[in-house]
Design an enzyme around this catalytic site. Structure first.
Site, PDB file in Angstrom:
ATOM      1  N   ASP A 151      47.783  35.216  37.680  1.00  0.00           N
ATOM      2  CA  ASP A 151      46.460  34.608  37.804  1.00  0.00           C
ATOM      3  C   ASP A 151      46.225  33.583  36.705  1.00  0.00           C
ATOM      4  O   ASP A 151      47.021  33.459  35.761  1.00  0.00           O
ATOM      5  CB  ASP A 151      45.365  35.694  37.786  1.00  0.00           C
ATOM      6  CG  ASP A 151      45.573  36.728  36.688  1.00  0.00           C
ATOM      7  OD1 ASP A 151      46.332  36.455  35.740  1.00  0.00           O
ATOM      8  OD2 ASP A 151      44.981  37.808  36.786  1.00  0.00           O
TER       9      ASP A 151
ATOM     10  N   ASN B 265      38.083  48.456  35.866  1.00  0.00           N
ATOM     11  CA  ASN B 265      37.443  48.656  37.179  1.00  0.00           C
ATOM     12  C   ASN B 265      38.479  48.785  38.305  1.00  0.00           C
ATOM     13  O   ASN B 265      38.119  48.785  39.471  1.00  0.00           O
ATOM     14  CB  ASN B 265      36.458  47.515  37.490  1.00  0.00           C
ATOM     15  CG  ASN B 265      37.140  46.150  37.573  1.00  0.00           C
ATOM     16  OD1 ASN B 265      38.354  46.049  37.424  1.00  0.00           O
ATOM     17  ND2 ASN B 265      36.366  45.116  37.820  1.00  0.00           N
TER      18      ASN B 265
ATOM     19  N   HIS C 147      40.950  46.664  38.932  1.00  0.00           N
ATOM     20  CA  HIS C 147      41.517  45.415  39.468  1.00  0.00           C
ATOM     21  C   HIS C 147      43.000  45.277  39.115  1.00  0.00           C
ATOM     22  O   HIS C 147      43.456  45.786  38.095  1.00  0.00           O
ATOM     23  CB  HIS C 147      40.703  44.184  39.044  1.00  0.00           C
ATOM     24  CG  HIS C 147      40.834  43.761  37.618  1.00  0.00           C
ATOM     25  ND1 HIS C 147      39.856  43.042  36.967  1.00  0.00           N
ATOM     26  CD2 HIS C 147      41.823  43.919  36.702  1.00  0.00           C
ATOM     27  CE1 HIS C 147      40.251  42.788  35.741  1.00  0.00           C
ATOM     28  NE2 HIS C 147      41.425  43.300  35.554  1.00  0.00           N
TER      29      HIS C 147
ATOM     30  N   GLU D  92      39.351  41.883  42.283  1.00  0.00           N
ATOM     31  CA  GLU D  92      38.269  42.772  41.857  1.00  0.00           C
ATOM     32  C   GLU D  92      37.974  43.790  42.960  1.00  0.00           C
ATOM     33  O   GLU D  92      38.407  43.620  44.107  1.00  0.00           O
ATOM     34  CB  GLU D  92      37.016  41.923  41.568  1.00  0.00           C
ATOM     35  CG  GLU D  92      37.212  40.858  40.493  1.00  0.00           C
ATOM     36  CD  GLU D  92      37.203  41.407  39.067  1.00  0.00           C
ATOM     37  OE1 GLU D  92      37.507  42.597  38.853  1.00  0.00           O
ATOM     38  OE2 GLU D  92      36.893  40.621  38.148  1.00  0.00           O
TER      39      GLU D  92
HETATM   40  P1  PGA Z   1      44.615  44.440  29.362  1.00  0.00           P
HETATM   41  O1  PGA Z   1      44.067  44.418  30.850  1.00  0.00           O
HETATM   42  O2  PGA Z   1      44.180  43.171  28.706  1.00  0.00           O
HETATM   43  O3  PGA Z   1      43.953  45.644  28.758  1.00  0.00           O
HETATM   44  O4  PGA Z   1      46.099  44.559  29.413  1.00  0.00           O
HETATM   45  C1  PGA Z   1      44.796  43.964  31.915  1.00  0.00           C
HETATM   46  C2  PGA Z   1      43.895  43.645  33.084  1.00  0.00           C
HETATM   47  O5  PGA Z   1      42.653  43.689  32.956  1.00  0.00           O
HETATM   48  O6  PGA Z   1      44.441  43.354  34.168  1.00  0.00           O
END
Ligand code: PGA
Length: 227
Positions: free
Chosen positions: A67, A128, A130, A135
């Site tokens: 992403d 959450n 994701h 999301e």
């Molecule tokens: P992180 O989260 O920064 O704790 O590794 C990864 C994510 O939100 O996909």
């Protein structure tokens, strides 16, 4: 089906995933040079440090990032910049071989297909549930698309910016279907704040409310966790 494997330390987990990647690099040749999907965030930093230390040959490797924010790619907090600083500029990967999604979402899907698909996808998970920026409520059949980030994600990611107001409100992400087409998937998570959502993702109901729960349907997916 995915298993939840708990490591005694973050360092051990990072080394374990680096071992998998090193093994894939060493076994690859000619037409089968690996296509990897890579994540950003806090969790992969230990893995990227470990990969850099091993001085692997990235000259035939193609990567696709999961992403990117809707942001100038040269912004300090863009994922382009994150990857260059933490991995790409410290290896011999060719810039033409690393790819990030942009608003031309179909072109990203086409490029992945043209390269023969993804061999290995490394993923993180948000609190959450994701995966990438898919999301809660993202449909299972989603492809690369533009998303409005949720308040929860903007708050979680504000730690990288001077203030919450500076966090981009939109991003471009591989879809759940794009991720599910990878031949192998490793989801890597660190920290007790991720434990509850991981349990739901691995052992709970398969539901768009927890996008990572779709990974239960992947035939070759493992989930790694450390406190
Ligand atoms: P992180 O989260 O920064 O704790 O590794 C990864 C994510 O939100 O996909």
């Amino acid at each position: 089906m995915n298993e939840l494997k708990q490591f005694i330390s973050y360092e051990k987990m990072s080394k374990y995933v680096a071992d998998i990647i090193e093994d894939i690099f060493k076994k690859s040749f000619r037409m089968t040079f690996p296509k990897l999907v890579l994540p950003t965030g806090s969790t992969p930093l230990g893995l990227y440090d470990e990969l850099v230390k091993r001085e692997l040959d990235w000259s035939n490797i193609t990567t696709f990032n999961l992403d990117e924010y809707v942001i100038n790619p040269n912004h300090l907090q863009s994922y382009h910049n994150f990857m260059r600083m933490n991995l790409f500029d410290k290896t011999n990967i060719y810039p033409k071989n690393y790819n990030f999604p942009n608003r031309n979402t179909q072109a990203y899907e086409d490029k992945i297909k043209e390269k023969g698909g993804i061999d290995l996808c490394i993923l993180g998970i948000g609190t959450n549930g994701h995966i990438a920026f898919n999301e809660p409520q993202t449909p299972r059949n989603s492809k690369t698309h533009v998303v409005d980030l949720t308040k929860n994600t903007i708050k979680d990611n504000s730690r990288f910016f001077d203030s919450v107001d500076e966090v981009p409100t939109q991003a471009i992400t591989m879809g759940i279907d794009t991720i599910m087409k990878a031949k192998r998937i490793y989801l890597v998570a660190q920290g007790s704040h991720k434990k509850e959502i991981l349990e739901r993702a691995v052992h709970g109901e398969i539901t768009p409310e927890v996008p990572a729960s779709f990974l239960q349907e992947h035939p070759n997916c493992e989930v790694f966790y450390s406190d």
